[in-house]
Design an enzyme around this catalytic site. Structure first.
Site, PDB file in Angstrom:
ATOM      1  N   ASP A 509      54.548  -8.763 -16.193  1.00 23.33           N
ATOM      2  CA  ASP A 509      55.798  -8.209 -16.729  1.00 23.33           C
ATOM      3  C   ASP A 509      56.567  -7.551 -15.599  1.00 23.33           C
ATOM      4  OD1 ASP A 509      55.454  -8.918 -19.342  1.00 23.33           O
ATOM      5  OD2 ASP A 509      54.458  -7.076 -19.930  1.00 23.33           O
ATOM      6  N   ASP A 819      52.713  -9.957 -27.522  1.00 31.96           N
ATOM      7  CA  ASP A 819      52.025 -10.467 -26.324  1.00 31.96           C
ATOM      8  C   ASP A 819      50.563 -10.786 -26.612  1.00 31.96           C
ATOM      9  OD1 ASP A 819      54.160 -10.339 -24.535  1.00 31.96           O
ATOM     10  OD2 ASP A 819      53.827  -8.213 -24.133  1.00 31.96           O
TER      11      ASP A 819
END
Length: 1105
Positions: A509, A819
């Protein structure tokens, strides 16, 4: 979300049910993962030789989601050692089945109670004879006691709740303000815990030290030795009398006792360490409202009366009642066993501890905690199992099993050969006389001779069975886990430690991982005007300022606390905090604005749509709908904008200007957020609560109010961390939901993209573009992707799947609930400890506690260190095994006696298994590890370099010590055929052998480097163990000779032993100059035996058919 037991977690009060997870994978038809490519010279190679072997029970490339049948198969394949000891750090499949059975029973019990209550309530409604609830009995300072409060929530009794006055009535009974929460002072908290209990549950005690002692002796080798000790004791007392006859048997018994104690102490310490790590995993941090401010506390500190905000991905920390909620959906599968998502509203307001928030937002009032909840009862009735398989454990089990079988076979053959020599009259004693003469030697003496030969065979078993191999993995992993905690990485799944050493790519990320997550608004556009500075309210029209303040205050999951005379406290996600801070500086009065309007409906921020909205009803009964989200996405929904004078303007002619402004901010690494609103007719808003919860907020014809640019600086050192990964053969890919231009700017700043020329498709790609490719195209493009912008969680999952099919070992970072599939699918899932939701943490293998990419790189270092340390120990132990086995076998067959007896070899085993493992397993990672290619998933455990090193050392030890055994008397100037001379010779052989192992321990530290001493003085544990071993060896030789059958050596003889051992150092240097072939030795063996194996399989197949 997964179904069934898969939603149970190790976090907080929610442990992972591994068997449930395996069951889920089989039920959902999850594909068997393909083995990753191996690395030859740092490059991937898809050799057919590396594919899994269905007939090999020890060939489990992925233990992360291995089904129970596979795990049971490899346990049953290891027959050499007692299973309870060999598998003491792996999952207890029988206990796991019992736990699942217990879970089902408790769930069924709860569902039966609820079903009966619902039936009763339905009957009362039909007949109109509602049961009057007994008024609550005051308890202490509260208007209701523990029992009625617990039964209310446990039975989901809505009728009783209504008669108590709903959630407001309950809150007044337990003295809670639904908006501000409890006061939260220490006296109040203590009193609440005393009255209603604490949010903990009694945990089953771990195994006691006595249990570890019991398990330690249940080892085939030790059992054989105990039998040998008993026989030797009886034989010694019979032949030499009690005064001197007990020495041999007593020595073996004492040595066995010492091994058992050391093993039990080591195992007990590891067990305590795993318990501590488990407690750390359970300690969830969550937000509660106390005294009007949002505070972060441990889940264990929750008390009855607390007001807890709930967001997507959160775990419900205790039983409670919904206060307010918008689109709130709860996954109750961890309690009910059903994967059905349950929507919560005022008709179904009860929340159960241990469940997950699947969607929406809300706040709850805590009514039951700890053992008074169903989850607490469930957790108190089952014990947490730390057992888990790791790929190295499985492979080392296979290696240990193979070596053990070879050792037992050799011992049996030697026993038969020696018995044959003895009974055919070919064995002579130290005086040169034949030991057995047929018809002349008495039965008693014949039995004595046969028993002595049996003890010789026992010494071969002792040295041949490498019982320390599978256990060395646990020691290394436990040490690494403790050190990784200091490096801000909490390991949830042991196998992830070693798998990280094989990682070839990290999908990271951006926000909070590569950046600091310290966000501030640095640019703002209102209309076509750029506000400079961005918090100058004088540049805003009052109408625009009012609408902005209303939208920001109401369309947020954050909070602003304004203490009297104190500094404003702002809580929420970093993006929310940045925008709220900006609005406060512009003059927003948070609490006043929120009290002026009523929230009708909320559309929580969604990572798929990348925006969130809220519908408000003002004091004038007008409906305002506010939206906030990704700038270009919100801009596409706008038809008008407010200029600096507050006038409405058509946006079409100025859309290019706004897009250019967004691109300009994105190019400066800013996150761009747009704020917009529209009015709506009140009569079009659904009035029924059920319809309102399903209402889709209008997102067209919006008026653009402002576009803000939020700065989130790159973390210090992240560029170096990325460079380190690149040098280590690990490709870093950025996967972010941000604008592609923002992602590109940050990637250049972090070093993920080397130059602007690299920022072309497909190196840099949008999630939507990648998503629309065919599966085959995705696999091809995935290898080239460096940056993916505007990606959804599903795009991340598709990328992970494509990379893994291409042979990569993938590590993925994630923090959101969505996620979870990608974290579960990846070889190593890395969740964020600060910003990560509980759902993400549960699906991950490692939690990065500081959300820092540099910590991810440290995990890679530790992963490689685990693998390297295990290989060091294997090289060290196999050198000892090969040398000792060869020396004793050759000596036994040729002369009928062995130079190394059982007690001596037990001491050597202690050096190898416990002290050696401890010394080599605790070697810290070096920079050199990050200059190698990743370790292939199926790369051989024993490399050609290791074979070269161990064979050179073993050959040297065998040659020197066998020469001493056969020619020692003449070389050392000792008298021939003398008992004293034989004692000196055997003592020198034993002493030199132990010294060789001590010196070789230094060689094992650096299998490939010439300088084996680099960094050794920094490893205090290694130096301490070497020192202790030296001292103990001196004590054994000088003072304990009676028990070890050694004699005292003079200083010249000590120098001889020392000289023999020290040669191993220059020998190791010379050996490392010898080149080795690139093709692993194991492949040559596999090819050599392939025809035999194929014919065996063909015959077995034909036999089965």
């Amino acid at each position: 979300m997964a179904s069934g037991d898969s939603d149970s977690s190790k976090n907080g009060l929610l442990p992972t049910s591994r068997s449930g997870r395996h069951h889920l994978d089989m039920e959902s038809g999850a594909k068997v993962r393909l083995p990753a490519d191996e690395f030859v010279n740092g490059k991937a190679s898809k050799s057919d030789d590396h594919h899994g072997d269905d007939d090999d029970p020890f060939d489990i490339a992925h233990t992360k989601n291995a089904p129970p049948a596979t795990l049971r198969r490899w346990r049953q394949a290891a027959l050499v050692l007692n299973a309870s000891r060999r598998f003491r750090y792996t999952l207890d499949l029988k206990k796991e089945e019992e736990k699942d059975s217990r879970r089902r029973m408790i769930r069924s019990h709860a569902q039966v109670i609820r079903a009966a209550l619902l039936f009763k309530l339905a009957g009362e409604r039909e007949t109109g004879l509602g049961t009057k609830v007994t008024p609550p009995t005051p308890s202490g300072d509260y208007g209701i006691g523990l029992e009625p409060l617990v039964s209310l929530t446990r039975e989901h009794n809505t009728s009783a709740l209504q008669q108590f006055g709903g959630v407001k009535g309950i809150s007044s009974l337990i003295k809670t303000n639904l908006e501000k929460g409890i006061d939260g002072d220490e006296a109040d908290l203590i009193y609440r815990r005393n009255m209603f209990g604490s949010n903990t549950y009694p945990q089953k005690k771990g195994r006691s030290f006595l249990r570890f002692l019991w398990e330690a002796w249940q080892d085939l080798t030790l059992i054989i030795l105990i039998i040998a000790a008993a026989v030797s004791l009886a034989l010694g007392i019979k032949t030499e009398g009690l005064a001197h006859g007990w020495y041999d048997g007593g020595s073996i018994a004492f040595a066995v006792f010492l091994v058992i104690i050391v093993t039990a102490v080591s195992d007990y310490r590891q067990s305590l360490q795993f318990q501590n790590l488990n407690e750390e995993k359970q300690n969830i941090q969550l937000e509660v409202m106390r005294g009007g401010r949002t505070v972060k506390i441990s889940i264990f500190d929750i008390v009855v009366g607390d007001v807890v905000p709930l967001r997507i991905g959160d775990q419900v920390p205790a039983d409670g009642i919904l206060i307010t909620g918008h689109s709130l959906a709860i996954d109750e599968s961890s309690m009910t066993g059903e994967s059905k998502i349950v929507h919560k509203d005022q008709k179904a307001p009860f929340l159960m501890s241990g469940c997950k928030v699947a969607d929406g937002v809300g706040t709850m009032l805590v009514t039951s905690v700890g053992i008074n909840t169903e989850w607490g009862l469930l957790m108190a009735s089952i014990s947490e199992d730390n057992g888990e398989e790791t790929p190295l454990q499985v492979r080392l089990n296979g290696l240990a099993t193979f070596i053990g079988i070879v050792g037992l076979t050799v011992a049996a053959l030697v026993l038969l050969v020696l018995w044959f020599r003895y009974f055919t009259g070919h064995s002579k004693n130290t005086d040169g006389n034949v030991e057995f003469k047929a018809g002349k030697t008495s039965l008693s003496k014949a039995v004595d001779g046969a028993v002595k030969i049996f003890t010789i065979a026992v010494t071969i078993v002792v040295v041949a069975v490498p019982e320390g191999l599978p256990l060395a993995v646990t020691l290394t992993l436990a040490y690494s886990m403790r050190k990784m905690m200091a490096d801000k990485a909490l390991v949830r799944r042991l196998s992830a430690c070693e798998t990280m050493g094989s990682a070839t790519t990290i999908c990271s990320d951006k926000t909070g991982t590569l950046t600091l997550n310290q966000m501030t608004v640095v640019e703002a556009y209102v209309g076509r005007n750029k506000i400079h500075p961005p918090d100058d309210s004088s540049q805003l029209h009052p109408l625009v300022s009012t609408l902005l303040s209303e939208g920001i205050a109401q369309n947020t999951s954050g909070n602003v606390f304004e203490p009297e005379g104190g500094e404003v406290e702002i809580s929420g996600s970093p993006t929310e905090k940045a925008i709220l801070s900006w609005a406060v500086k512009l003059g927003m009065k948070f609490n006043a604005i929120r009290s002026e309007s009523m929230i009708l409906h909320v559309f929580p921020f969604n990572s798929e749509k990348k925006r969130g909205g809220v519908a408000l009803k003002g004091s004038d009964s007008k409906v305002h709908i506010h939206w906030k989200g990704a700038a270009e996405i919100v801009l596409d929904s706008c038809t008008e904008y407010r200029d600096s004078n507050g006038c409405l303007q058509d946006i079409n002619q100025d859309k290019d200007f706004f897009k250019a402004a967004i691109d300009g901010m994105a190019a400066s690494s800013l996150r761009c957020v747009a704020i917009a609103y529209r009015t709506y007719e009140l009569d079009k808003v659904p009035t029924e609560e059920e319809n309102l919860s399903q209402w889709a907020l209008p997102e067209d014809n919006l008026e653009l109010l402002a576009i803000v640019g939020i700065k989130d600086p790159c973390r210090l050192g992240v560029k170096d961390a990325v460079r380190l990964c690149t040098e280590a053969g690990v490709k870093v890919r950025m996967v972010t939901g941000d604008n592609l231009q923002t992602a590109k700017a940050i990637a250049l700043e972090c070093g993920i993209l080397c130059s602007v020329e690299d920022a072309t498709e497909p190196n840099i790609i949008e999630g939507k573009t990648f998503r629309e490719l065919s599966e085959k195209e995705r696999e091809e493009v995935a290898q080239k992707i460096t940056v993916m912008g505007r990606s959804s969680p599903n795009d991340k999952l598709l990328l992970v799947q494509a990379l893994r099919k291409g042979g990569d070992v993938v590590a993925v970072t994630g923090d959101g609930t969505n996620d979870a599939p990608a974290l579960h699918e990846a070889d190593i899932g890395l969740s964020m400890g600060i910003q990560g939701t509980e759902v993400a943490k549960e699906s991950s293998d490692i939690i990065i506690l500081d959300d820092n990419f540099a910590s991810v790189v440290k995990v890679v270092r530790w992963g490689r260190s685990v693998y390297a340390n295990i290989q060091k120990f294997i090289q060290f132990q196999l050198t000892v095994n090969v040398a000792a086995l060869t020396i004793n076998v050759v000596a036994a067959i040729s002369s009928g006696s062995v130079p190394l007896n059982a007690v001596q070899l037990l001491w050597v085993n202690l050096i190898m298994d416990t002290l050696g493992a401890l010394a080599l397993a605790t070697e810290p990672p070096t920079d050199d590890l990050m200059h190698r290619a990743p370790v292939g998933r199926r790369a051989p455990l024993i490399t050609n370099i290791m074979w070269r090193n161990l064979l050179i050392q073993a050959l040297y030890q065998v040659c020197v010590l066998l020469v001493l055994n056969f020619l020692g008397n003449s070389i050392l100037g000792l008298k021939e055929d003398n008992t004293q001379a034989a004692g000196v010779k055997n003592t020198i052989i034993f002493n030199a052998f132990v010294f060789c192992q001590i010196f070789n321990e230094f060689n094992a530290r650096k299998p490939e480097e010439l300088n084996v001493f680099s960094g050794v003085t920094k490893n205090y544990l290694f130096m301490g163990i070497i020192g202790v071993t030296f001292v103990l060896q001196i004590l054994i030789i000088q003072f304990l000779g009676t028990f070890t059958k050694t004699v005292v050596l003079d200083w010249k003889q000590w120098l001889i032993c020392f000289g023999i051992a020290i040669i191993s150092w220059p020998l190791a240097i010379v050996g490392k100059l010898i080149p080795v072939p690139e093709t692993p030795f194991s492949q040559y063996c596999r090819r050599a035996f392939q025809p035999c194996r194929q014919s065996f399989q063909r015959s077995r197949t034909s036999h089965n058919t």
